[in-house]
Motif scaffolding. Structure first.
Motif, short mmCIF file in Angstrom:
data_model
loop_
_atom_site.label_atom_id
_atom_site.label_comp_id
_atom_site.label_asym_id
_atom_site.label_seq_id
_atom_site.Cartn_x
_atom_site.Cartn_y
_atom_site.Cartn_z
N PHE A 220 1.00 -1.17 -0.10
CA PHE A 220 0.00 0.03 0.11
C PHE A 220 0.83 1.22 0.07
O PHE A 220 1.84 1.45 0.75
CB PHE A 220 -1.00 0.08 1.24
CG PHE A 220 -1.76 -1.00 1.34
CD1 PHE A 220 -3.13 -1.24 0.65
CD2 PHE A 220 -1.43 -2.25 1.93
CE1 PHE A 220 -3.81 -2.34 0.59
CE2 PHE A 220 -2.32 -3.56 1.83
CZ PHE A 220 -3.49 -3.26 1.26
N TYR A 221 0.58 1.95 -1.02
CA TYR A 221 1.40 3.42 -1.19
C TYR A 221 0.61 4.63 -0.82
O TYR A 221 -0.59 4.74 -1.10
CB TYR A 221 2.03 3.32 -2.53
CG TYR A 221 1.26 3.48 -3.58
CD1 TYR A 221 0.99 4.68 -4.57
CD2 TYR A 221 0.57 2.62 -4.07
CE1 TYR A 221 0.47 4.83 -5.31
CE2 TYR A 221 -0.02 2.51 -5.28
CZ TYR A 221 -0.24 3.58 -6.00
OH TYR A 221 -1.13 3.96 -7.15
N SER A 222 1.09 5.50 0.04
CA SER A 222 0.47 6.51 0.53
C SER A 222 1.24 7.88 0.24
O SER A 222 2.49 7.79 0.23
CB SER A 222 0.04 6.39 1.97
OG SER A 222 -0.50 5.24 2.30
N ILE A 223 0.72 9.02 0.36
CA ILE A 223 0.81 10.21 0.38
C ILE A 223 0.74 10.68 1.85
O ILE A 223 -0.28 10.63 2.16
CB ILE A 223 0.46 11.41 -0.60
CG1 ILE A 223 0.87 11.32 -1.87
CG2 ILE A 223 0.78 12.76 -0.20
CD1 ILE A 223 0.15 11.96 -3.05
N THR A 224 1.80 11.04 2.47
CA THR A 224 1.64 11.53 3.94
C THR A 224 1.91 12.97 4.08
O THR A 224 3.11 13.41 3.05
CB THR A 224 2.48 10.78 5.00
OG1 THR A 224 3.74 10.56 4.75
CG2 THR A 224 1.88 9.24 4.76
N THR A 232 -4.35 6.71 0.02
CA THR A 232 -3.59 5.61 0.08
C THR A 232 -4.06 4.76 -1.16
O THR A 232 -5.31 4.58 -1.47
CB THR A 232 -3.85 4.72 1.39
OG1 THR A 232 -3.29 5.37 2.31
CG2 THR A 232 -3.18 3.15 1.19
N LYS A 233 -3.18 3.95 -1.85
CA LYS A 233 -3.63 3.01 -3.00
C LYS A 233 -2.80 1.67 -2.72
O LYS A 233 -1.85 1.74 -2.17
CB LYS A 233 -3.47 3.65 -4.06
CG LYS A 233 -4.49 4.79 -4.82
CD LYS A 233 -4.68 5.24 -5.96
CE LYS A 233 -5.42 6.46 -6.29
NZ LYS A 233 -5.48 6.81 -7.62
N LYS A 234 -3.36 0.75 -3.49
CA LYS A 234 -2.79 -0.52 -3.44
C LYS A 234 -1.77 -0.77 -4.81
O LYS A 234 -2.00 -0.30 -5.61
CB LYS A 234 -3.79 -1.67 -3.57
CG LYS A 234 -3.34 -3.15 -3.55
CD LYS A 234 -4.27 -4.15 -3.82
CE LYS A 234 -5.73 -4.08 -2.95
NZ LYS A 234 -6.49 -4.94 -3.01
N LEU A 235 -0.69 -1.24 -4.38
CA LEU A 235 0.67 -1.58 -5.39
C LEU A 235 0.86 -2.94 -5.17
O LEU A 235 1.02 -3.72 -4.18
CB LEU A 235 1.79 -0.83 -5.16
CG LEU A 235 3.02 -1.17 -5.97
CD1 LEU A 235 2.62 -0.75 -7.22
CD2 LEU A 235 4.01 -0.44 -5.47
N ILE A 236 0.81 -3.59 -6.33
CA ILE A 236 1.06 -5.04 -6.51
C ILE A 236 2.46 -5.31 -7.23
O ILE A 236 2.91 -4.81 -7.94
CB ILE A 236 -0.06 -5.98 -7.39
CG1 ILE A 236 -1.24 -5.84 -6.69
CG2 ILE A 236 0.35 -7.44 -7.49
CD1 ILE A 236 -2.36 -6.44 -7.34
N VAL A 237 3.41 -6.13 -6.56
CA VAL A 237 4.74 -6.34 -6.77
C VAL A 237 4.71 -7.85 -7.44
O VAL A 237 4.28 -8.78 -6.53
CB VAL A 237 5.74 -6.15 -5.64
CG1 VAL A 237 7.02 -6.45 -6.19
CG2 VAL A 237 5.69 -4.54 -5.23
#
Length: 239
Positions: A220-224, A232-237
């Motif tokens: 999960f990648y977020s701007i803080t 927050t959004k989901k990222l798949i590796v």
């Protein structure tokens, strides 16, 4: 005099036994007070927030979580999850934390079809004594409430491509100028931070994120900014 002394000792013992023995951590920071405000991205149908429970005592803690969803707006729902397993019930089974350890397997999942503000009351309770260790009012609100002061009309946005990512992904973003100390934060499924990048505010920009050192899975990648997550959004590796 001796009776008074023994009475004061007993009272002090009761007070110390009832003192708060846990801290709640959100994005590695201790939650001060009993309120946590979470901002929604209306482009997403679900919001996941990890809350870590730190046992400050030198004895093991057997706790449960109880949730009051009466303040959740119609059409939306909140579930609590333990180690990736979510439950529809509002009272959890007991969880054991060793002395001075932190439990990182707890999260709240907010499923929302509208941006009407919702409030859920979460109580962390000592399962052995039924003492309420901490009460947390979690408030879900729309993103626009944080961006209304932006004089340059820069809207908050975040998008990573490609997604799924093999070795790297380009993260396009924009952050209103009224925010400070903005960062891109990537967390794993347990809520632990695995990457952190400083970001610019007041304009649209892009950063390249290297994910070749991350294991396959969901992140999960977020701007803080200003010490809180904005989106927050989901990222798949997938290598």
């Amino acid at each position: 005099m001796k009776k008074i002394y023994l009475f004061l000792v007993a009272v002090l013992g009761i007070f110390m036994a009832s003192a708060q023995s846990i801290d709640l951590l959100y994005h590695d920071d201790v939650i001060e007070g009993n309120e946590l405000a979470i901002t929604l991205d209306m482009d997403q149908p679900m919001r996941i927030d990890y809350i870590h429970i730190q046992n400050k005592a030198n004895t093991e803690l057997n706790f449960r979580v109880e949730m009051d969803k009466s303040g959740v707006s119609e059409g939306n729902d909140v579930m609590m999850c333990f180690n990736g397993t979510c439950m529809t019930e509002t009272v959890s089974t007991p969880v054991l934390i060793d002395p001075e350890e932190t439990y990182e397997g707890f999260d709240l999942q907010y499923l929302y079809a509208n941006g009407v503000t919702s409030t859920v009351v979460v109580k962390f309770i000592d399962h052995n004594t039924n003492e309420v260790l901490k009460t947390l009012n979690v408030i879900y609100q729309v993103q626009s409430s944080l961006t209304s002061q932006n004089s340059k009309n820069v809207k908050l946005s975040l998008n990573a491509q490609p997604n799924p990512a093999m070795s790297a992904t380009n993260v396009a973003y924009s952050i209103p100028a009224n925010f400070r100390n903005a960062k891109l934060v990537v967390r794993n499924s347990l809520g632990s931070t695995v990457k952190e990048v400083n970001l610019k505010v007041g304009s649209a920009s892009k950063v390249s994120l290297n994910v070749s050192d991350l294991v396959n899975g969901v992140y999960f990648y977020s701007i803080t900014a200003d010490g809180r997550p904005l989106v927050t959004k989901k990222l798949i590796v997938k290598h």
